[in-house]
Design a protein around this motif. Sequence first.
Motif, PDB file in Angstrom:
ATOM      1  N   VAL A  89      27.695  37.540  34.464  1.00  0.00           N
ATOM      2  CA  VAL A  89      27.371  38.290  33.246  1.00  0.00           C
ATOM      3  C   VAL A  89      27.580  39.783  33.461  1.00  0.00           C
ATOM      4  O   VAL A  89      28.149  40.482  32.598  1.00  0.00           O
ATOM      5  CB  VAL A  89      25.918  37.998  32.812  1.00  0.00           C
ATOM      6  CG1 VAL A  89      25.497  38.930  31.671  1.00  0.00           C
ATOM      7  CG2 VAL A  89      25.780  36.545  32.371  1.00  0.00           C
ATOM      8  N   LEU A 147      25.313  34.049  29.170  1.00  0.00           N
ATOM      9  CA  LEU A 147      26.456  33.424  29.820  1.00  0.00           C
ATOM     10  C   LEU A 147      27.131  32.418  28.898  1.00  0.00           C
ATOM     11  O   LEU A 147      28.362  32.355  28.818  1.00  0.00           O
ATOM     12  CB  LEU A 147      25.996  32.740  31.102  1.00  0.00           C
ATOM     13  CG  LEU A 147      27.056  31.965  31.881  1.00  0.00           C
ATOM     14  CD1 LEU A 147      28.127  32.903  32.409  1.00  0.00           C
ATOM     15  CD2 LEU A 147      26.413  31.193  33.030  1.00  0.00           C
ATOM     16  N   ILE A 151      22.478  41.141  25.106  1.00  0.00           N
ATOM     17  CA  ILE A 151      23.014  40.587  26.349  1.00  0.00           C
ATOM     18  C   ILE A 151      22.594  41.448  27.532  1.00  0.00           C
ATOM     19  O   ILE A 151      22.177  40.945  28.584  1.00  0.00           O
ATOM     20  CB  ILE A 151      24.544  40.482  26.267  1.00  0.00           C
ATOM     21  CG1 ILE A 151      24.948  39.463  25.203  1.00  0.00           C
ATOM     22  CG2 ILE A 151      25.136  40.116  27.624  1.00  0.00           C
ATOM     23  CD1 ILE A 151      26.441  39.341  24.999  1.00  0.00           C
TER      24      ILE A 151
END
Length: 341
Positions: free
Chosen positions: A273, A225, A242
């Motif tokens: 996210v 984030l 990620i």
Amino acid sequence: MVRTMPSLRALFTVRRVRPTPPTTGLPPDGDVLLDAPDDRLGPALVAAALGDHEPAAKLLATTRDAAEWENRDRYTARLATFAHSRGEWLAQWLATSPGDPDARLVEAELAVRRAWQSPTRAERLRELSPLVDAAVAADPADPVPWRLALDHARGAHTGAAVFEARWEQAVRRSPHHYGCHVAALKYLSAPWHGSHGACFDFAEQAADDAPAGSLVQALPARAALAQLLSGDAAGAVPEARIDAAAERAVALSAVYPVGDPWPAEVRNKLAYVLIERGRRTEALEQFGRIGRYATSFPWASVSDDPLARFLEARDAVRSCAPAAVPRFGRAGHGRAHGHYA
């Protein structure tokens, strides 16, 4: 004279009631609350609104006696936030029990938060060092004042050696305390003293070491984030990293009941996210798990109206084709939130 008990809902932000299709499985917009307290904190806030500090004192004393460090950290932060605009109850508490470690902790938390808002932040924070030290000394077993000390050290630019010494003291008291780990993650972030890669390295190692069900399992998603909010491609970690962070947070979210306020902020961050990664179906699932518990962070980072932004994002993933889900603006378009984000 009989005082009227204020509505608990009136103490929290509720905006923009719009009809929600009943077939979605999501609560109607009007049922969604921003930063709603749990059943233990709520009565303490209502009493504080009436000028009575006793429920807050009993709540924090209970968390200290039972070593409920995660709850203690959350409740301290929320009580300090409340005292920022309605502080008579805290002043009375301090006047009545000046040596109370719980009162001193809330006092120090509030002072540090106010200093962070000052244009002369570093100077003002340095002036608060005795107050932070007093909160730390008030209960040697408590890791929460050390989380505050970490936030203080970062803002006061006290140097890496001081920060690392405080970090060692914090984890000695609670090796997997989420708040202390978040404080360290911020210190390692690109805008401060590290990089996106350093954040991920730290977060992934901490998650690997943490027990199942610990909120530290979501720390890599918080690192993700931070990178997404920064909009900074320099030193960015690969997208696969990620996605792996998101997967770990999805697994953690599945451990907790739907609509549980405890993991609400973790789920809000995860939804953000997932939307940024174009994973609409999984984001929608997280909104279902969030239920009515919207949190200011991360939505306040991209909007001055975090509840409205939460509802807009929820509508988007519910009704739009994947390619049509809008991405968010970047940091700076909203306001900083959380532990001195």
